[in-house]
Enzyme design. Structure first.
Site, PDB file in Angstrom:
ATOM      1  CD  GLU A 100      -2.923   0.760   0.381  1.00  0.00           C
ATOM      2  OE1 GLU A 100      -2.417   1.587  -0.645  1.00  0.00           O
ATOM      3  OE2 GLU A 100      -4.038   0.714  -0.255  1.00  0.00           O
ATOM      4  CG  ASP A 101      -1.154   4.836  -1.282  1.00  0.00           C
ATOM      5  OD1 ASP A 101      -1.573   4.316  -0.532  1.00  0.00           O
ATOM      6  OD2 ASP A 101      -1.450   5.577  -2.511  1.00  0.00           O
ATOM      7  CG  ASP A 104      -5.107   8.656   6.187  1.00  0.00           C
ATOM      8  OD1 ASP A 104      -4.574   9.413   7.734  1.00  0.00           O
ATOM      9  OD2 ASP A 104      -5.578   9.532   5.560  1.00  0.00           O
ATOM     10  CE  LYS A 132      -2.273  11.388   6.443  1.00  0.00           C
ATOM     11  NZ  LYS A 132      -3.216  12.025   5.435  1.00  0.00           N
ATOM     12  NE  ARG A 167      -3.033   8.479  -9.116  1.00  0.00           N
ATOM     13  CZ  ARG A 167      -3.545   8.199  -8.206  1.00  0.00           C
ATOM     14  NH1 ARG A 167      -3.035   7.533  -7.228  1.00  0.00           N
ATOM     15  NH2 ARG A 167      -5.164   8.230  -7.786  1.00  0.00           N
TER      16      ARG A 167
HETATM   17  P1  IMP Z   1      -7.463   5.079   5.100  1.00  0.00           P
HETATM   18  O1  IMP Z   1      -8.980   4.073   3.571  1.00  0.00           O
HETATM   19  O2  IMP Z   1      -7.743   5.989   5.635  1.00  0.00           O
HETATM   20  O3  IMP Z   1      -6.550   3.778   5.045  1.00  0.00           O
HETATM   21  O4  IMP Z   1      -6.778   5.810   3.416  1.00  0.00           O
HETATM   22  C1  IMP Z   1      -5.771   4.986   1.886  1.00  0.00           C
HETATM   23  C2  IMP Z   1      -5.964   5.260   1.033  1.00  0.00           C
HETATM   24  O5  IMP Z   1      -6.295   6.679   1.358  1.00  0.00           O
HETATM   25  C3  IMP Z   1      -4.587   5.115   0.661  1.00  0.00           C
HETATM   26  O6  IMP Z   1      -4.371   3.888   0.060  1.00  0.00           O
HETATM   27  C4  IMP Z   1      -4.350   6.872  -0.511  1.00  0.00           C
HETATM   28  O7  IMP Z   1      -4.977   5.994  -1.764  1.00  0.00           O
HETATM   29  C5  IMP Z   1      -5.549   7.613  -0.272  1.00  0.00           C
HETATM   30  N1  IMP Z   1      -4.670   8.838   1.238  1.00  0.00           N
HETATM   31  C6  IMP Z   1      -4.804   8.998   2.520  1.00  0.00           C
HETATM   32  N2  IMP Z   1      -3.600   9.840   3.351  1.00  0.00           N
HETATM   33  C7  IMP Z   1      -3.179  10.372   1.796  1.00  0.00           C
HETATM   34  C8  IMP Z   1      -2.755  11.496   1.624  1.00  0.00           C
HETATM   35  O8  IMP Z   1      -1.603  12.232   2.693  1.00  0.00           O
HETATM   36  N3  IMP Z   1      -2.563  11.387   0.588  1.00  0.00           N
HETATM   37  C9  IMP Z   1      -3.012  10.677  -0.374  1.00  0.00           C
HETATM   38  N4  IMP Z   1      -3.354  10.144  -0.960  1.00  0.00           N
HETATM   39  C10 IMP Z   1      -3.999   9.958   0.941  1.00  0.00           C
HETATM   40 MG    MG Z   2      -4.303   3.202  -1.982  1.00  0.00          MG
END
Ligand code: IMP
Ligand code: MG
Length: 182
Positions: A100-101, A104, A132, A167
């Site tokens: 994963e990137d 969050d 994060k 990107r």
């Molecule tokens: P989560 O489901 O909130 O953990 O978010 C995961 C996805 O949200 C990541 O795979 C990203 O694609 C996007 N994302 C979360 N934080 C950021 C950020 O700071 N910049 C860009 N994309 C983010």
């Molecule tokens: Mg993602």
């Protein structure tokens, strides 16, 4: 001419640092996955750049496949998770490493893991470039491999986007808040 770099408040991880993160994680993964029936699952779109780099730092045999999920729409706050493209192969009995990137809220990974677990892989682990932790909602989600823990800032570049932009930056930068607040 509009330079994307002008939209950055500061650089959070430069090319040099990203390179060394991939090298270190690649070495660790290669050690842990020795002799396993490994498949890397890359989560599109955000992870594709990181995945391509880490993949080339893994020295043991491994397969790769891609799935695509969407969680953000065009904003900067988490929304509902949707499956856009599923894997093309059967992962039952395989050792799955999700790449994963960024982790969050954890909602995307929670969704992805539930989906993949139902297919009976031998194991599932998570490798994320960025973590994060401040905004975590899915508290049970923890990454096994983390490139860098970052503060609660919206970051772009190296695969990560804001509204499908940035990107292609080769580094990770913190986007100036006025860019997404206007
Ligand atoms: P989560 O489901 O909130 O953990 O978010 C995961 C996805 O949200 C990541 O795979 C990203 O694609 C996007 N994302 C979360 N934080 C950021 C950020 O700071 N910049 C860009 N994309 C983010
Ligand atoms: Mg993602």
């Amino acid at each position: 001419m509009a330079d994307m770099k002008n939209d950055m408040a500061y650089i959070l991880a430069d090319e040099e640092e990203l390179k060394s993160i991939c090298k270190n994680l690649g070495a660790q993964i290669s050690k842990d996955y020795e002799g396993k029936n490994t498949i890397i699952v890359s989560v599109l779109k955000g992870a594709f750049v990181f995945c391509a780099d880490i993949f080339r730092n893994i020295t043991v045999p491994c397969a790769i496949d891609f799935m695509s999920i969407s969680s953000y729409g065009s904003g900067t706050t988490p929304g509902a998770v949707r499956l856009i493209k599923d894997l093309g192969v059967d992962i039952s009995g395989m050792d799955v490493l999700i790449v994963e990137d960024i982790l969050d809220s954890g909602n995307s990974l929670s969704y992805t893991i539930d989906l993949l677990k139902a297919r009976k892989p031998a194991s599932i682990k998570i490798c994320t470039l960025l973590d994060k932790p401040d905004r975590r909602q899915a508290k049970h989600i923890q990454a096994d491999y983390v490139g860098k823990v970052i503060p609660d800032e919206f970051v772009v570049g190296y695969g990560l986007d804001y509204d499908e932009k940035y990107r292609n930056l080769p580094y990770i930068g913190v986007l100036k808040p006025e860019i997404y607040k206007k």
